[in-house]
Scaffold this motif. Structure first.
Motif, PDB file in Angstrom:
ATOM      1  N   THR A   1       0.834  -1.197   0.000  1.00  0.00           N
ATOM      2  CA  THR A   1       0.000   0.000   0.000  1.00  0.00           C
ATOM      3  C   THR A   1       0.870   1.249   0.000  1.00  0.00           C
ATOM      4  OG1 THR A   1      -1.843  -1.087   1.131  1.00  0.00           O
ATOM      5  CG2 THR A   1      -1.718   1.321   1.315  1.00  0.00           C
ATOM      6  N   ARG A   2       1.922   1.244   0.807  1.00  0.00           N
ATOM      7  CA  ARG A   2       2.844   2.383   0.859  1.00  0.00           C
ATOM      8  C   ARG A   2       3.480   2.637  -0.506  1.00  0.00           C
ATOM      9  NH1 ARG A   2       8.531   2.186   1.570  1.00  0.00           N
ATOM     10  NH2 ARG A   2       9.353   4.291   1.874  1.00  0.00           N
ATOM     11  N   SER A   3       3.945   1.588  -1.174  1.00  0.00           N
ATOM     12  CA  SER A   3       4.568   1.750  -2.486  1.00  0.00           C
ATOM     13  C   SER A   3       3.592   2.368  -3.486  1.00  0.00           C
ATOM     14  CB  SER A   3       5.058   0.396  -3.015  1.00  0.00           C
ATOM     15  OG  SER A   3       6.090  -0.119  -2.187  1.00  0.00           O
ATOM     16  N   LYS A   4       2.361   1.892  -3.477  1.00  0.00           N
ATOM     17  CA  LYS A   4       1.346   2.441  -4.385  1.00  0.00           C
ATOM     18  C   LYS A   4       1.029   3.889  -4.030  1.00  0.00           C
ATOM     19  CE  LYS A   4      -0.851  -2.085  -5.052  1.00  0.00           C
ATOM     20  NZ  LYS A   4      -2.057  -2.901  -4.743  1.00  0.00           N
ATOM     21  N   LEU A   5       0.998   4.174  -2.732  1.00  0.00           N
ATOM     22  CA  LEU A   5       0.684   5.532  -2.280  1.00  0.00           C
ATOM     23  C   LEU A   5       1.769   6.513  -2.701  1.00  0.00           C
ATOM     24  CD1 LEU A   5      -1.228   7.379  -0.740  1.00  0.00           C
ATOM     25  CD2 LEU A   5      -0.058   6.726   1.383  1.00  0.00           C
ATOM     26  N   ILE A   6       3.027   6.102  -2.602  1.00  0.00           N
ATOM     27  CA  ILE A   6       4.132   6.970  -3.020  1.00  0.00           C
ATOM     28  C   ILE A   6       4.017   7.306  -4.502  1.00  0.00           C
ATOM     29  CG2 ILE A   6       6.632   7.020  -3.435  1.00  0.00           C
ATOM     30  CD1 ILE A   6       6.976   5.548  -0.764  1.00  0.00           C
ATOM     31  N   ARG A   7       3.639   6.319  -5.305  1.00  0.00           N
ATOM     32  CA  ARG A   7       3.469   6.572  -6.741  1.00  0.00           C
ATOM     33  C   ARG A   7       2.310   7.519  -7.003  1.00  0.00           C
ATOM     34  NH1 ARG A   7       6.685   3.495  -9.908  1.00  0.00           N
ATOM     35  NH2 ARG A   7       7.764   1.772  -8.868  1.00  0.00           N
ATOM     36  N   LEU A   8       1.231   7.368  -6.248  1.00  0.00           N
ATOM     37  CA  LEU A   8       0.098   8.277  -6.390  1.00  0.00           C
ATOM     38  C   LEU A   8       0.491   9.694  -5.970  1.00  0.00           C
ATOM     39  CD1 LEU A   8      -2.805   6.021  -5.035  1.00  0.00           C
ATOM     40  CD2 LEU A   8      -2.442   6.736  -7.412  1.00  0.00           C
ATOM     41  N   CYS A   9       1.274   9.791  -4.906  1.00  0.00           N
ATOM     42  CA  CYS A   9       1.760  11.104  -4.460  1.00  0.00           C
ATOM     43  C   CYS A   9       2.626  11.743  -5.538  1.00  0.00           C
ATOM     44  CB  CYS A   9       2.564  10.967  -3.164  1.00  0.00           C
ATOM     45  SG  CYS A   9       1.588  10.613  -1.692  1.00  0.00           S
ATOM     46  N   GLY A  10       3.471  10.949  -6.167  1.00  0.00           N
ATOM     47  CA  GLY A  10       4.327  11.461  -7.228  1.00  0.00           C
ATOM     48  C   GLY A  10       3.523  11.953  -8.421  1.00  0.00           C
ATOM     49  N   GLU A  11       2.491  11.183  -8.790  1.00  0.00           N
ATOM     50  CA  GLU A  11       1.638  11.587  -9.906  1.00  0.00           C
ATOM     51  C   GLU A  11       0.895  12.879  -9.580  1.00  0.00           C
ATOM     52  OE1 GLU A  11      -2.211   9.920 -12.467  1.00  0.00           O
ATOM     53  OE2 GLU A  11      -1.085   8.548 -11.173  1.00  0.00           O
ATOM     54  N   ALA A  12       0.345  12.951  -8.370  1.00  0.00           N
ATOM     55  CA  ALA A  12      -0.385  14.157  -7.961  1.00  0.00           C
ATOM     56  C   ALA A  12       0.539  15.365  -7.894  1.00  0.00           C
ATOM     57  CB  ALA A  12      -1.054  13.918  -6.605  1.00  0.00           C
ATOM     58  N   GLU A  13       1.752  15.153  -7.403  1.00  0.00           N
ATOM     59  CA  GLU A  13       2.713  16.255  -7.310  1.00  0.00           C
ATOM     60  C   GLU A  13       3.069  16.771  -8.697  1.00  0.00           C
ATOM     61  OE1 GLU A  13       7.217  16.652  -5.587  1.00  0.00           O
ATOM     62  OE2 GLU A  13       5.730  15.733  -4.255  1.00  0.00           O
ATOM     63  N   GLY A  14       3.197  15.854  -9.658  1.00  0.00           N
ATOM     64  CA  GLY A  14       3.476  16.259 -11.030  1.00  0.00           C
ATOM     65  C   GLY A  14       2.357  17.111 -11.611  1.00  0.00           C
ATOM     66  N   HIS A  15       1.113  16.697 -11.381  1.00  0.00           N
ATOM     67  CA  HIS A  15      -0.032  17.477 -11.859  1.00  0.00           C
ATOM     68  C   HIS A  15      -0.080  18.855 -11.189  1.00  0.00           C
ATOM     69  CE1 HIS A  15      -1.775  14.431 -14.341  1.00  0.00           C
ATOM     70  NE2 HIS A  15      -2.019  13.591 -13.344  1.00  0.00           N
ATOM     71  N   LEU A  16       0.207  18.880  -9.888  1.00  0.00           N
ATOM     72  CA  LEU A  16       0.168  20.147  -9.148  1.00  0.00           C
ATOM     73  C   LEU A  16       1.226  21.110  -9.681  1.00  0.00           C
ATOM     74  CD1 LEU A  16      -1.163  21.554  -6.621  1.00  0.00           C
ATOM     75  CD2 LEU A  16       0.836  20.750  -5.331  1.00  0.00           C
ATOM     76  N   GLU A  17       2.438  20.608  -9.897  1.00  0.00           N
ATOM     77  CA  GLU A  17       3.509  21.458 -10.394  1.00  0.00           C
ATOM     78  C   GLU A  17       3.216  21.947 -11.811  1.00  0.00           C
ATOM     79  OE1 GLU A  17       7.296  19.613 -10.034  1.00  0.00           O
ATOM     80  OE2 GLU A  17       7.242  19.547  -7.843  1.00  0.00           O
ATOM     81  N   ALA A  18       2.663  21.069 -12.650  1.00  0.00           N
ATOM     82  CA  ALA A  18       2.324  21.470 -14.017  1.00  0.00           C
ATOM     83  C   ALA A  18       1.247  22.560 -14.006  1.00  0.00           C
ATOM     84  CB  ALA A  18       1.854  20.260 -14.820  1.00  0.00           C
ATOM     85  N   HIS A  19       0.252  22.404 -13.130  1.00  0.00           N
ATOM     86  CA  HIS A  19      -0.824  23.389 -13.020  1.00  0.00           C
ATOM     87  C   HIS A  19      -0.265  24.766 -12.661  1.00  0.00           C
ATOM     88  CE1 HIS A  19      -4.717  25.147 -11.898  1.00  0.00           C
ATOM     89  NE2 HIS A  19      -4.134  25.566 -10.792  1.00  0.00           N
ATOM     90  N   TYR A  20       0.588  24.806 -11.654  1.00  0.00           N
ATOM     91  CA  TYR A  20       1.114  26.100 -11.211  1.00  0.00           C
ATOM     92  C   TYR A  20       2.196  26.633 -12.133  1.00  0.00           C
ATOM     93  CZ  TYR A  20      -1.708  26.303  -7.040  1.00  0.00           C
ATOM     94  OH  TYR A  20      -2.777  26.400  -6.186  1.00  0.00           O
TER      95      TYR A  20
END
Length: 326
Positions: free
Chosen positions: A62-81
């Motif tokens: 679960t932790r491994s999957k969560l880290i990947r989801l965090c990375g994907e979300a962080e990428g979207h957030l940075e692209a947005h801003y």
């Protein structure tokens, strides 16, 4: 017993948030996405004695999957801003629209203080010595670390930003193109760092982003590659995680840094999430005995310091002593 209950409650809460995040149709910024990730960070950021390595396999997955989801979300957030900032005539004057900009300011100050203290000891000179060529691996569409370091701390250095995503580099380059100074000192390379070999020898310092290598096996491959091609004496700066923050980012341990002499590891206990690891590329067959001791940088008010190979041993109560031998 209380600590065990706290860890159980923490894991339960993290898994509940993971289930909600994993069911989202998109991780692009929205009220729902922002609320869930804010809840996750708020849950994981308090100091915790939890040992991620001892958790059951299901929680590890679960932790491994969560880290990947965090990375994907962080990428979207940075692209947005990044796109938002690019709409301003002078994007660098508006960096504070990014909600975590203040965290980047603190983290960059921390990394600079640690870097300069150790980098200066690498040269036989009395004056403060600063690196002139810096690489940042995994810079993304919003390269705030490079921008902050170049703007406020390493004002003469050139910064070479590596990202595998062409669109990320295009967005990032737009942010500095209107700045007379940074546009001449910041460069963007669209390539996998694993395809860069002799070029790595040119850099005095290499920064490795927290989300380059989403799990430790991937990250160790990158570290081994850097160890093979970086110049002896060059410095590697990495971001890791400690305690419950390891649900958000991968953990880098000293034993993962073969080919490098680990100098110190700092675990913040404030709103700066990432731990900071600094290591020096060693010569082949050059073995060092690691000893405890260091002085906390002026900005490091809240955190634990694991320090290596430094004769100074005056510690205060925020330093976590760790003696190791290779």
């Amino acid at each position: 017993m209380g600590s065990l209950h706290q860890e159980t409650d923490l894991i339960t809460k993290v898994c509940e948030i993971y289930n909600k995040i994993s069911n989202l149709q998109t991780l692009k910024p929205s009220t729902q996405v922002n609320t869930l990730f804010t809840d996750l960070v708020t849950t994981c950021i308090p100091p915790s004695s939890i040992n991620i390595t001892t958790l059951p396999q299901t929680i590890q997955e679960t932790r491994s999957k969560l880290i990947r989801l965090c990375g994907e979300a962080e990428g979207h957030l940075e692209a947005h801003y990044s796109n938002l900032l690019a709409s301003f005539p002078n994007p660098l004057n508006h960096l504070d629209v990014f909600p975590y900009y203040s965290n980047y300011l603190k983290l960059s100050q921390l990394e600079f203080d640690i870097l300069i203290r150790h980098y200066s000891t690498n040269h036989d000179q009395h004056e403060v010595v600063v690196p002139k060529r810096v690489a940042f691996v995994g810079s993304g569409p919003l390269p705030l670390t490079s921008i902050v370091l170049a703007s406020y701390h390493l004002k003469q250095a050139s910064f070479h930003n590596y990202d595998i995503d062409c669109s990320a580099n295009l967005m990032a380059s737009k942010l500095v193109s209107s700045d007379d100074d940074l546009s001449k000192r910041m460069f963007f390379h669209t390539m996998d760092i694993m395809d860069v070999s002799d070029g790595l020898k040119e850099y005095d310092v290499v920064f490795l982003a927290a989300l380059v290598g989403m799990d430790i096996d991937e990250k160790v491959k990158v570290i081994k590659h850097l160890a093979k091609y970086m110049a002896p004496g060059a410095v590697l700066m990495l971001r890791s995680a400690h305690g419950a923050r390891a649900f958000l980012y991968p953990v880098v341990n000293p034993e993962d840094l073969q080919g490098f002499e680990v100098l110190s590891i700092f675990h913040p206990q404030d709103e700066v999430i990432n731990s900071v690891v600094i290591a020096r590329k060693t010569d082949h067959n050059n073995h060092h005995q690691l000893a405890v001791g260091s002085i906390v940088p002026s900005c490091c008010k809240y955190g634990d310091f694991q320090t290596f190979n430094n004769p100074l041993n005056q510690m205060n109560n925020i330093i976590e002593e760790l003696a190791m031998e290779e």
